[in-house]
Design a protein around this motif. Sequence first.
Motif, PDB file in Angstrom:
ATOM      1  N   SER A 288       4.590   0.387   9.872  1.00  0.00           N
ATOM      2  CA  SER A 288       4.148   0.064   8.531  1.00  0.00           C
ATOM      3  C   SER A 288       3.729   1.346   7.821  1.00  0.00           C
ATOM      4  O   SER A 288       3.083   2.204   8.414  1.00  0.00           O
ATOM      5  CB  SER A 288       2.973  -0.903   8.619  1.00  0.00           C
ATOM      6  OG  SER A 288       2.561  -1.301   7.355  1.00  0.00           O
ATOM      7  N   LEU A 289       4.113   1.432   6.541  1.00  0.00           N
ATOM      8  CA  LEU A 289       3.851   2.650   5.780  1.00  0.00           C
ATOM      9  C   LEU A 289       3.455   2.271   4.364  1.00  0.00           C
ATOM     10  O   LEU A 289       4.158   1.511   3.700  1.00  0.00           O
ATOM     11  CB  LEU A 289       5.123   3.506   5.769  1.00  0.00           C
ATOM     12  CG  LEU A 289       5.092   4.827   5.050  1.00  0.00           C
ATOM     13  CD1 LEU A 289       4.180   5.797   5.779  1.00  0.00           C
ATOM     14  CD2 LEU A 289       6.496   5.402   4.978  1.00  0.00           C
TER      15      LEU A 289
ATOM     16  N   THR B 299       1.661   1.874  -4.261  1.00  0.00           N
ATOM     17  CA  THR B 299       1.019   0.552  -4.235  1.00  0.00           C
ATOM     18  C   THR B 299       1.759  -0.448  -3.359  1.00  0.00           C
ATOM     19  O   THR B 299       1.344  -1.592  -3.247  1.00  0.00           O
ATOM     20  CB  THR B 299       0.931  -0.018  -5.665  1.00  0.00           C
ATOM     21  OG1 THR B 299       2.252  -0.124  -6.196  1.00  0.00           O
ATOM     22  CG2 THR B 299       0.068   0.862  -6.545  1.00  0.00           C
ATOM     23  N   SER B 300       2.858  -0.041  -2.737  1.00  0.00           N
ATOM     24  CA  SER B 300       3.615  -0.990  -1.911  1.00  0.00           C
ATOM     25  C   SER B 300       3.580  -0.582  -0.439  1.00  0.00           C
ATOM     26  O   SER B 300       3.439   0.582  -0.099  1.00  0.00           O
ATOM     27  CB  SER B 300       5.069  -1.078  -2.390  1.00  0.00           C
ATOM     28  OG  SER B 300       5.736   0.131  -2.144  1.00  0.00           O
ATOM     29  N   ARG B 301       3.710  -1.570   0.392  1.00  0.00           N
ATOM     30  CA  ARG B 301       3.733  -1.357   1.836  1.00  0.00           C
ATOM     31  C   ARG B 301       5.160  -1.573   2.316  1.00  0.00           C
ATOM     32  O   ARG B 301       5.780  -2.580   2.025  1.00  0.00           O
ATOM     33  CB  ARG B 301       2.795  -2.332   2.538  1.00  0.00           C
ATOM     34  CG  ARG B 301       2.749  -2.099   4.037  1.00  0.00           C
ATOM     35  CD  ARG B 301       1.610  -2.802   4.733  1.00  0.00           C
ATOM     36  NE  ARG B 301       0.299  -2.206   4.701  1.00  0.00           N
ATOM     37  CZ  ARG B 301      -0.040  -1.000   5.132  1.00  0.00           C
ATOM     38  NH1 ARG B 301       0.868  -0.187   5.567  1.00  0.00           N
ATOM     39  NH2 ARG B 301      -1.286  -0.590   5.106  1.00  0.00           N
TER      40      ARG B 301
END
Length: 160
Positions: free
Chosen positions: A144-145, A149-151
């Motif tokens: 996960s990165l 503002t988004s993952r």
Amino acid sequence: MDKFSLQQQVLQRLSEDLLQAEQAVRAAHETATHEENIAENKYDTLGLEAAYLATGQARRADAIRQALAHWRQFRPLPYDASKGIQLGALVCLVDADDQQQQLFLGPDGGSMQLLSGAQRVQVISCDAPLGKAMLGKCEGDEVSLQVATSRQQFEVLRVH
């Protein structure tokens, strides 16, 4: 995919980059020291600007030399599942849209895209955000990165 072949491509590209940077240093230095570029008044700054450019290009050449040294000393080890992804790993990630990407985790200074046959491989360092997120992961694990503002979520499909 052969890690040694990928390493040789990185070394070749870095050598080409170094040659270009050294040529840029020489050109900027010649401009800075050329007799026609001697300042005639305080507003005549071409020589000064060229000197700043030469300094920046010299720093860039030094950084490339350092990256070359790291990549020459680099010996990618075979993947050890008990340690997870480490420096030297060749990783295939897949995202939620089933898009795969091949990544080669190497020393600093080698961030570039390469071709291995028809396969595109992105070279990244362990210090890159994605590189850090992958360290210690194994096949089947989730990576996960956070990007702005988004993952972004990936699954480790294969590791070599």
